[in-house]
Each structure stands twice: as structure tokens, then as C-alpha cells.
Design a protein around this motif. Structure first.
Motif, PDB file in Angstrom:
ATOM      1  N   GLU A 237      17.055   2.308  -2.778  1.00 26.06           N
ATOM      2  CA  GLU A 237      17.268   2.826  -4.130  1.00 26.06           C
ATOM      3  C   GLU A 237      16.358   2.141  -5.133  1.00 26.06           C
ATOM      4  O   GLU A 237      15.908   2.765  -6.100  1.00 26.06           O
ATOM      5  CB  GLU A 237      18.735   2.681  -4.536  1.00 26.06           C
ATOM      6  CG  GLU A 237      19.087   3.520  -5.754  1.00 26.06           C
ATOM      7  CD  GLU A 237      20.585   3.629  -6.008  1.00 26.06           C
ATOM      8  OE1 GLU A 237      20.951   4.386  -6.922  1.00 26.06           O
ATOM      9  OE2 GLU A 237      21.393   2.964  -5.316  1.00 26.06           O
ATOM     10  N   VAL A 238      16.059   0.864  -4.918  1.00 23.83           N
ATOM     11  CA  VAL A 238      15.114   0.173  -5.794  1.00 23.83           C
ATOM     12  C   VAL A 238      13.749   0.847  -5.729  1.00 23.83           C
ATOM     13  O   VAL A 238      13.119   1.104  -6.762  1.00 23.83           O
ATOM     14  CB  VAL A 238      14.996  -1.321  -5.395  1.00 23.83           C
ATOM     15  CG1 VAL A 238      13.809  -1.977  -6.099  1.00 23.83           C
ATOM     16  CG2 VAL A 238      16.272  -2.066  -5.735  1.00 23.83           C
ATOM     17  N   ILE A 239      13.299   1.153  -4.524  1.00 22.29           N
ATOM     18  CA  ILE A 239      12.001   1.825  -4.362  1.00 22.29           C
ATOM     19  C   ILE A 239      12.009   3.181  -5.059  1.00 22.29           C
ATOM     20  O   ILE A 239      11.056   3.542  -5.768  1.00 22.29           O
ATOM     21  CB  ILE A 239      11.663   1.979  -2.868  1.00 22.29           C
ATOM     22  CG1 ILE A 239      11.405   0.604  -2.232  1.00 22.29           C
ATOM     23  CG2 ILE A 239      10.448   2.887  -2.674  1.00 22.29           C
ATOM     24  CD1 ILE A 239      11.268   0.629  -0.728  1.00 22.29           C
ATOM     25  N   GLU A 240      13.080   3.941  -4.879  1.00 24.74           N
ATOM     26  CA  GLU A 240      13.180   5.264  -5.508  1.00 24.74           C
ATOM     27  C   GLU A 240      13.120   5.163  -7.025  1.00 24.74           C
ATOM     28  O   GLU A 240      12.402   5.922  -7.687  1.00 24.74           O
ATOM     29  CB  GLU A 240      14.472   5.950  -5.073  1.00 24.74           C
ATOM     30  CG  GLU A 240      14.488   6.397  -3.619  1.00 24.74           C
ATOM     31  CD  GLU A 240      15.847   6.937  -3.196  1.00 24.74           C
ATOM     32  OE1 GLU A 240      16.761   6.945  -4.043  1.00 24.74           O
ATOM     33  OE2 GLU A 240      15.990   7.334  -2.025  1.00 24.74           O
TER      34      GLU A 240
ATOM     35  N   GLY B 174       0.778  -1.232   0.000  1.00 26.41           N
ATOM     36  CA  GLY B 174       0.000   0.000   0.000  1.00 26.41           C
ATOM     37  C   GLY B 174       0.806   1.277   0.000  1.00 26.41           C
ATOM     38  O   GLY B 174       0.300   2.336  -0.369  1.00 26.41           O
ATOM     39  N   ALA B 175       2.069   1.224   0.432  1.00 23.81           N
ATOM     40  CA  ALA B 175       2.889   2.431   0.487  1.00 23.81           C
ATOM     41  C   ALA B 175       3.603   2.717  -0.829  1.00 23.81           C
ATOM     42  O   ALA B 175       4.177   3.790  -1.005  1.00 23.81           O
ATOM     43  CB  ALA B 175       3.917   2.312   1.608  1.00 23.81           C
TER      44      ALA B 175
ATOM     45  N   PHE C 203       4.515  -1.877   3.385  1.00 24.56           N
ATOM     46  CA  PHE C 203       3.183  -1.755   3.945  1.00 24.56           C
ATOM     47  C   PHE C 203       2.998  -0.449   4.712  1.00 24.56           C
ATOM     48  O   PHE C 203       3.929   0.068   5.341  1.00 24.56           O
ATOM     49  CB  PHE C 203       2.892  -2.923   4.888  1.00 24.56           C
ATOM     50  CG  PHE C 203       2.693  -4.240   4.178  1.00 24.56           C
ATOM     51  CD1 PHE C 203       2.205  -4.289   2.883  1.00 24.56           C
ATOM     52  CD2 PHE C 203       2.983  -5.431   4.817  1.00 24.56           C
ATOM     53  CE1 PHE C 203       2.011  -5.496   2.225  1.00 24.56           C
ATOM     54  CE2 PHE C 203       2.790  -6.646   4.181  1.00 24.56           C
ATOM     55  CZ  PHE C 203       2.297  -6.676   2.875  1.00 24.56           C
ATOM     56  N   THR C 204       1.794   0.056   4.651  1.00 24.95           N
ATOM     57  CA  THR C 204       1.405   1.233   5.424  1.00 24.95           C
ATOM     58  C   THR C 204       1.153   0.826   6.871  1.00 24.95           C
ATOM     59  O   THR C 204       1.174  -0.368   7.223  1.00 24.95           O
ATOM     60  CB  THR C 204       0.122   1.842   4.853  1.00 24.95           C
ATOM     61  OG1 THR C 204      -0.929   0.864   4.966  1.00 24.95           O
ATOM     62  CG2 THR C 204       0.289   2.228   3.387  1.00 24.95           C
TER      63      THR C 204
ATOM     64  N   LYS D 126       4.107   6.505  -1.793  1.00 22.72           N
ATOM     65  CA  LYS D 126       2.990   7.446  -1.702  1.00 22.72           C
ATOM     66  C   LYS D 126       2.498   7.586  -0.266  1.00 22.72           C
ATOM     67  O   LYS D 126       1.614   8.395   0.022  1.00 22.72           O
ATOM     68  CB  LYS D 126       1.847   6.990  -2.597  1.00 22.72           C
ATOM     69  CG  LYS D 126       1.234   5.658  -2.208  1.00 22.72           C
ATOM     70  CD  LYS D 126       0.120   5.270  -3.183  1.00 22.72           C
ATOM     71  CE  LYS D 126      -0.519   3.940  -2.775  1.00 22.72           C
ATOM     72  NZ  LYS D 126      -1.582   3.528  -3.731  1.00 22.72           N
ATOM     73  N   ALA D 127       3.067   6.782   0.623  1.00 25.04           N
ATOM     74  CA  ALA D 127       2.704   6.834   2.045  1.00 25.04           C
ATOM     75  C   ALA D 127       3.898   6.373   2.857  1.00 25.04           C
ATOM     76  O   ALA D 127       4.825   5.761   2.329  1.00 25.04           O
ATOM     77  CB  ALA D 127       1.490   5.954   2.327  1.00 25.04           C
ATOM     78  N   GLU D 128       3.873   6.667   4.143  1.00 21.96           N
ATOM     79  CA  GLU D 128       4.980   6.270   5.005  1.00 21.96           C
ATOM     80  C   GLU D 128       5.068   4.743   5.098  1.00 21.96           C
ATOM     81  O   GLU D 128       4.063   4.059   5.277  1.00 21.96           O
ATOM     82  CB  GLU D 128       4.793   6.847   6.400  1.00 21.96           C
ATOM     83  CG  GLU D 128       5.952   6.525   7.348  1.00 21.96           C
ATOM     84  CD  GLU D 128       5.734   7.081   8.738  1.00 21.96           C
ATOM     85  OE1 GLU D 128       6.615   6.850   9.600  1.00 21.96           O
ATOM     86  OE2 GLU D 128       4.688   7.709   8.981  1.00 21.96           O
ATOM     87  N   ALA D 129       6.280   4.225   4.962  1.00 21.10           N
ATOM     88  CA  ALA D 129       6.506   2.782   5.078  1.00 21.10           C
ATOM     89  C   ALA D 129       6.613   2.420   6.558  1.00 21.10           C
ATOM     90  O   ALA D 129       7.513   2.886   7.242  1.00 21.10           O
ATOM     91  CB  ALA D 129       7.775   2.392   4.343  1.00 21.10           C
ATOM     92  N   ARG D 130       5.704   1.567   7.022  1.00 15.45           N
ATOM     93  CA  ARG D 130       5.743   1.134   8.419  1.00 15.45           C
ATOM     94  C   ARG D 130       6.296  -0.281   8.576  1.00 15.45           C
ATOM     95  O   ARG D 130       6.695  -0.673   9.665  1.00 15.45           O
ATOM     96  CB  ARG D 130       4.347   1.213   9.035  1.00 15.45           C
ATOM     97  CG  ARG D 130       3.806   2.630   9.119  1.00 15.45           C
ATOM     98  CD  ARG D 130       4.778   3.591   9.817  1.00 15.45           C
ATOM     99  NE  ARG D 130       5.104   3.169  11.164  1.00 15.45           N
ATOM    100  CZ  ARG D 130       4.479   3.580  12.241  1.00 15.45           C
ATOM    101  NH1 ARG D 130       3.492   4.453  12.134  1.00 15.45           N
ATOM    102  NH2 ARG D 130       4.839   3.153  13.440  1.00 15.45           N
TER     103      ARG D 130
END
Length: 450
Positions: free
Chosen positions: A314-317, A296-297, A357-358, A323-327
Motif C-alpha cells: 500500500e505504501v508503494i501504491e 528501478g521499479a 528492484f527490477t 513502472k516495472a515488475e518488482a523482482r
């Protein structure tokens, strides 16, 4: 031959959440640096053969294998070695890490050459030199699995394309985008290993991939490569677990403490098999990994090809960011994956997904007392008693854990998933397996000293 379905009353059906199934694998490039552990397998890893300041190209070996089970580790980018230092792996063990600062040129090593395979021995050696381990998540050295003891007569190669974990879709995409190479890799493996039958197992929620494999199988037969069977299995979890899949495909039961070779079977993940075909064709060792990025993030979920050793951050970037904080970040699927303690950790050979995940998705329910409902027993594909194992593990009772066959647990997480009391069953059972292994090791040591 008509398939006899050996359905499990214990099977569960978590929501698929395979929203990336229709998204082709996209290569990501331009990584500033990679940090590559020299231990990414079951068994001993490697010892560094490079040092700070060395230049390496893609495919250059970075480590010398430490034993017969070990496989080499290769550079996934070209550039300069920035450091070689010992660090802690995500499981708490320690290994040497080689950090390479990329020069942006992606120069391929002159050592990368198509392997010469003439017999079983040269095939096994080629697989070892490629650095291949099981790409479905187990990281078991492939050259060891394909070379069982002489007294084990293997007649069937099962290619595992079930991909039953929620979210993960890379195997599905490999089948869709490279179906003919998947079949060719399976037939080549069977040929060099003297295996008579090849069967692909795939769930019926991947109909397009099953169709692609069937077409590829017909083409391979026309080309004179050999015959393979594509078996479409009802969708359930954990169909893709090795021992469960063997039961579904040919009805054989792996004995307690045994291996698939004990019942004449070798199981390989479909991406592992595809890589074998590609390596035999190109000689490029295992330097890339194919992962699903979802959760979801994540701003842009998808399937991506990334250099081994690239950081999760860096993969995520490069994939589009968050789009939301990674928890919570999980390596692998939500059922059997491992939570990551540091977003800068590297992508490993056996990673097949990164889930971000959010807060809402990551929230853990609180445990309550066991109500003795029996759901965990009914859900267990290995017919164990998870509640009893959980109780024994919490009590540090290694004897009872052993008597209740805790080492047969495949850690699929089905028990935890169905538990209405939200007991942390699989986590405690993992601890219990550690207790039993330690107790057995202590007993062996004591016996050796007497």
C-alpha cells in the motif's frame, strides 16, 4: 579542536545512488488498515492488551512490555481491531500482530500527553514510554542505550548522520528539514544523561545538511541550550557503522565483545535524536516512520512519512505505484538490508528504506572459487579475514569461527561487494555467527549441568 582523520584503507565507495536527496519528506495517509507486530526491537517484545472489536486511537498502547528491555507498541491509525494473531516475522521468529481497520478519522488518543521530565530517571522512563528504538536500522531499545551501567563513564554523545548506505536519504532530509530540533534533541539527551560533549558525524556528500546543522548549532548556542560540534567526514562505506564512526570521531577503539559505553561513548542515529526532541515537545509516541522509497521499479521515488504497520504494497501504491515488475524488494539499503518475501509485510519501527528492484537490478551473479586475492580482508573495516570465515562457516566449524572472531563482524557487506569471485561471504558469515552463538549457549548449558 582540529579533527585527526583516522582513515581506513579498508573503506569502499559504492555508488551513492541518492537520487532522492533533494526530495522533501511527504506524508502519506488514507491507509485502509495497518498490521503492527508487537515485537519490533532487540530483546523481548510485547503481549497484546487489545482484542478483536476494540476501538483504538492514534497513540493508544497495543502491547504490554514483556521485560525491562521491552518498549510499548502504539496504534498508528484510529479504528477497530480486526484481529490479534501470531505470525512469522521476516527473520523467521514469531510475534503477535495487531491488525487495525482504519476509520479514516485519525483521532489522537487522550493518553497522548507531553511527558514530564525532571531528572535522568524520568527522562529514561519517558523515552521508554514513547516506544523508541534505534531508527537507523538496529532497533536497539533507546532507553537501554541511554542508561549504561554506573561503572561506565560516558563523556561523549555521537549523533550518527553519516547515512553511508546507497539510496537511503531520510536522515539527510531530517537534518535539512528539522536541523534545529535535531540539535535540540541531542542537547536535551546530553543534559538529562549527564554527557559533556555532543558531536554530529556527517559525510561530506551531504554538504547542505552539514550547513543546516552548523547553523542550527550556532542558533542553539545563542539560545543558551549548549554547544555541539559538527564533524564533516570524508565519504566512504561503512562510516556510519557504530564502531567505525567512533574511531573516526575521537579515535577510540571499542574492545572485542564490548560496547561504545566501554570507551565512554553513546551513539544515536540522527532521526532517533530528532524524534526525542519531538516527543518531549508533543508527547506523540513512535507511530510514524520515515522511509526512502527507491529502485528501478518505482515510478515515483521519494522520502515518505508512513504509519508503522502499513503494508509495503500500500505504501508503494500511495507513493505512485510501479513502472516495472518488482523482482526483489529490500527493507533497508542494498548493503545491509534484508530481502522481503511478501509485499504485504508491514513497515516496522526500524525500517529506513524500501528498495524495489527490477530483474536487471536484482540479478545475482553466480559464485566461483575463491582466488585468494585478499580483497575481502583489505575491505573489512573490522580487520577480519572474511574468506577464512566463509570457509569455516560452510564447514560448520564453530571453533574456528570463534577463534577468528566472527562475532566482531558488523555485517556491512563490504567483503561481498569487492569479491571478484562473487562469493556469498556476508551471508555465510551471518550463518557462522549463529553457529558460534549456539555453540556458546550449549557450552554454558553443559557447564551449568555439570
Amino acid at each position: 579542536m582540529k579533527m585527526k582523520w583516522l582513515g581506513l584503507s579498508q573503506a569502499i565507495h559504492p555508488a551513492d545512488k541518492k537520487g532522492t536527496a533533494g526530495l522533501a519528506i511527504k506524508p502519506l495517509s488514507g491507509f485502509s488498515r495497518v498490521t503492527i507486530p508487537l515485537d519490533m526491537q532487540v530483546g523481548p517484545g510485547c503481549e497484546s492488551i487489545v482484542k478483536k472489536g476494540d476501538h483504538v486511537d492514534i497513540g493508544d498502547p497495543l502491547g504490554k512490555p514483556l521485560g525491562a528491555w521491552s518498549v510499548p507498541v502504539h496504534a498508528s491509525v484510529s479504528g477497530e481491531v480486526e484481529s490479534v494473531q501470531e505470525q512469522i516475522l521476516s527473520d523467521g521468529s514469531r510475534a503477535q500482530y495487531v491488525t487495525i481497520v482504519s476509520d479514516g478519522k485519525d483521532t489522537v488518543s487522550e493518553l497522548v500527553k507531553k511527558p514530564v521530565v525532571t531528572d535522568h530517571a524520568s527522562f529514561i522512563e519517558a523515552i521508554r514510554v514513547s516506544g523508541l528504538v534505534g531508527l537507523g536500522g538496529a532497533a536497539f531499545p533507546t532507553h537501554i542505550k541511554l542508561n549504561p551501567p554506573p561503572d561506565k563513564k560516558v563523556d561523549t554523545l555521537i549523533v550518527n548522520a553519516a547515512e553511508c548506505e546507497p539510496y537511503i536519504t531520510t536522515d539527510n532530509r531530517i537534518c535539512l528539514e528539522n536541523a534545529y530540533e535535531c540539535v535540540a534533541g541531542a542537547l536535551a539527551t546530553a543534559f538529562w544523561c549527564g554527557i559533556e560533549h555532543v558531536v554530529f558525524g556527517i559525510e561530506d556528500n551531504k554538504k547542505d545538511a552539514a550547513v543546516a546543522l552548523k547553523k542550527a548549532a550556532k542558533r542553539a548556542k545563542r539560545d543558551g541550550r549548549g554547544s555541539v560540534e559538527i564533524k564533516v567526514l570524508p565519504t566512504s562505506y561503512p562510516t556510519g557503522a557504530e564502531k567505525v564512526l567512533i574511531r573516526f570521531i575521537n579515535g577510540r577503539i571499542v574492545p572485542e565483545g564490548g560496547l561504545p559505553a566501554d570507551v565512554g561513548v553513546i551513539v544515536q542515529n540522527v532521526t532517533t535524536i530528532w524524534f526525542i526532541a519531538r516527543y518531549l515537545r508533543t508527547g506523540m509516541p513512535l507511530v510514524k516512520k520515515w522511509i526512502t522509497l527507491d529502485g528501478g521499479a518505482v515510478k515515483t521515488p521519494g522520502n515518505f512519512e508512513v504509519p508503522i504497520g502499513s503494508s509495503i504494497e500500500e505504501v508503494i501504491e500511495k507513493a505512485g505505484g510501479l513502472k516495472a515488475e518488482a523482482r526483489k524488494i529490500i527493507m533497508g539499503g542494498p548493503m545491509m538490508g534484508v530481502a522481503v518475501d511478501d509485499i504485504t509485510r508491514p513497515i516496522l519501527k526500524h525500517n529506513n528504506a524500501i528498495l524495489v528492484f527490477t530483474e536487471e537490478e536484482a540479478a545475482l551473479p553466480e559464485e566461483s572459487a575463491c582466488i585468494h586475492c585478499g580483497r575481502c580482508f583489505r575491505a573489512c573495516p573490522m580487520k577480519l579475514m572474511p574468506a577464512a570465515l566463509d570457509k569455516a562457516a560452510r564447514a560448520n566449524n564453530a571453533t574456528e569461527l570463534d577463534e577468528r572472531h566472527v562475532l566482531n563482524c558488523i555485517e556491512c557487506g563490504s567483503c561481498t561487494y569487492v569479491c571478484p569471485a562473487k562469493r556469498y561471504l556476508v551471508q555465510n558469515i551471518r550463518n557462522g555467527k549463529t553457529l558460534v552463538r549456539a555453540a556458546r549457549a550449549a557450552a554454558r548449558e553443559k557447564g551449568g549441568q555439570s
